[in-house]
Design an enzyme around this catalytic site. Structure first.
Site, mmCIF file in Angstrom:
data_model
loop_
_atom_site.group_PDB
_atom_site.id
_atom_site.type_symbol
_atom_site.label_atom_id
_atom_site.label_comp_id
_atom_site.label_asym_id
_atom_site.label_seq_id
_atom_site.Cartn_x
_atom_site.Cartn_y
_atom_site.Cartn_z
ATOM 1 N N CYS A 4 0.822 -1.186 -0.145
ATOM 2 C CA CYS A 4 0.132 -0.026 -0.056
ATOM 3 C C CYS A 4 0.671 1.240 -0.067
ATOM 4 C CB CYS A 4 -0.721 -0.098 1.256
ATOM 5 S SG CYS A 4 -1.783 1.582 1.404
ATOM 6 N N CYS A 7 0.722 3.150 3.231
ATOM 7 C CA CYS A 7 1.455 2.581 4.186
ATOM 8 C C CYS A 7 2.863 2.925 4.302
ATOM 9 C CB CYS A 7 0.981 1.086 4.337
ATOM 10 S SG CYS A 7 -0.674 0.612 4.816
ATOM 11 N N ASP A 30 -1.921 16.551 -1.603
ATOM 12 C CA ASP A 30 -2.204 15.429 -2.811
ATOM 13 C C ASP A 30 -1.090 16.042 -3.959
ATOM 14 O OD1 ASP A 30 -3.726 14.792 -5.051
ATOM 15 O OD2 ASP A 30 -5.181 14.149 -3.622
ATOM 16 N N HIS A 46 -3.583 0.777 8.464
ATOM 17 C CA HIS A 46 -4.176 0.453 7.348
ATOM 18 C C HIS A 46 -5.642 0.060 7.460
ATOM 19 C CE1 HIS A 46 -4.340 -0.779 3.107
ATOM 20 N NE2 HIS A 46 -5.212 -1.843 3.341
ATOM 21 N N ASN A 84 -13.918 8.700 -0.282
ATOM 22 C CA ASN A 84 -14.525 7.763 -1.231
ATOM 23 C C ASN A 84 -14.452 6.346 -0.412
ATOM 24 O OD1 ASN A 84 -14.708 9.511 -3.428
ATOM 25 N ND2 ASN A 84 -12.521 9.408 -3.771
ATOM 26 N N HIS A 93 -6.762 2.477 0.803
ATOM 27 C CA HIS A 93 -6.480 2.937 2.177
ATOM 28 C C HIS A 93 -7.280 4.118 2.417
ATOM 29 C CE1 HIS A 93 -2.947 3.543 5.373
ATOM 30 N NE2 HIS A 93 -3.882 4.364 5.544
ATOM 31 N N HIS A 95 -8.724 7.273 3.070
ATOM 32 C CA HIS A 95 -8.202 8.832 3.074
ATOM 33 C C HIS A 95 -9.113 9.861 3.048
ATOM 34 C CE1 HIS A 95 -7.908 7.202 -0.957
ATOM 35 N NE2 HIS A 95 -7.905 8.497 -1.320
ATOM 36 N N HIS A 97 -10.080 13.708 1.721
ATOM 37 C CA HIS A 97 -9.547 15.038 0.984
ATOM 38 C C HIS A 97 -9.966 16.219 1.829
ATOM 39 C CE1 HIS A 97 -8.161 12.759 -2.802
ATOM 40 N NE2 HIS A 97 -8.985 12.025 -2.298
#
Length: 106
Positions: A4, A7, A30, A46, A84, A93, A95, A97
């Protein structure tokens, strides 16, 4: 998880400057920003989906996002928080935004 990318960032295998870090969470820019501020906020462990987050990690993520909103002076200028899941994410993983400033209708 060994392969990942997030990770690997958390472990330091891929160098990345963090805008925020605590025991549970890191945040960094980003690589394809859509706004002047576009940060990814991720748990260090994770986790693949939003619905697998425990209360401690959920509170750590919320706390990190609030601190970043303050640090980046987004309050009153507009910000967006998105996540998402269910296979819609590019990296599997969890996340979030954090983007801003954003106006109405964006």
């Amino acid at each position: 998880m060994e392969d990942c990318i997030f990770c690997k960032i958390v472990r330091g295998d891929i160098p990345k400057e963090f805008d925020y870090e605590d025991d549970e969470v890191v945040a960094f820019a980003d690589i394809h920003p859509l706004s002047p501020v576009h940060l990814l906020v991720i748990p260090k462990k994770h986790i693949e989906d939003f619905f697998h987050v425990d209360d401690k990690t959920h509170m750590a993520i919320a706390n990190a996002i609030k601190k970043l909103i303050d640090k980046k002076e987004l309050m009153g200028k507009g910000y967006r928080i998105s996540v998402n899941g269910g296979g819609a994410q590019d990296v599997n993983h969890l996340h979030f935004h954090l983007r801003g400033p954003v106006g109405r209708g964006e």
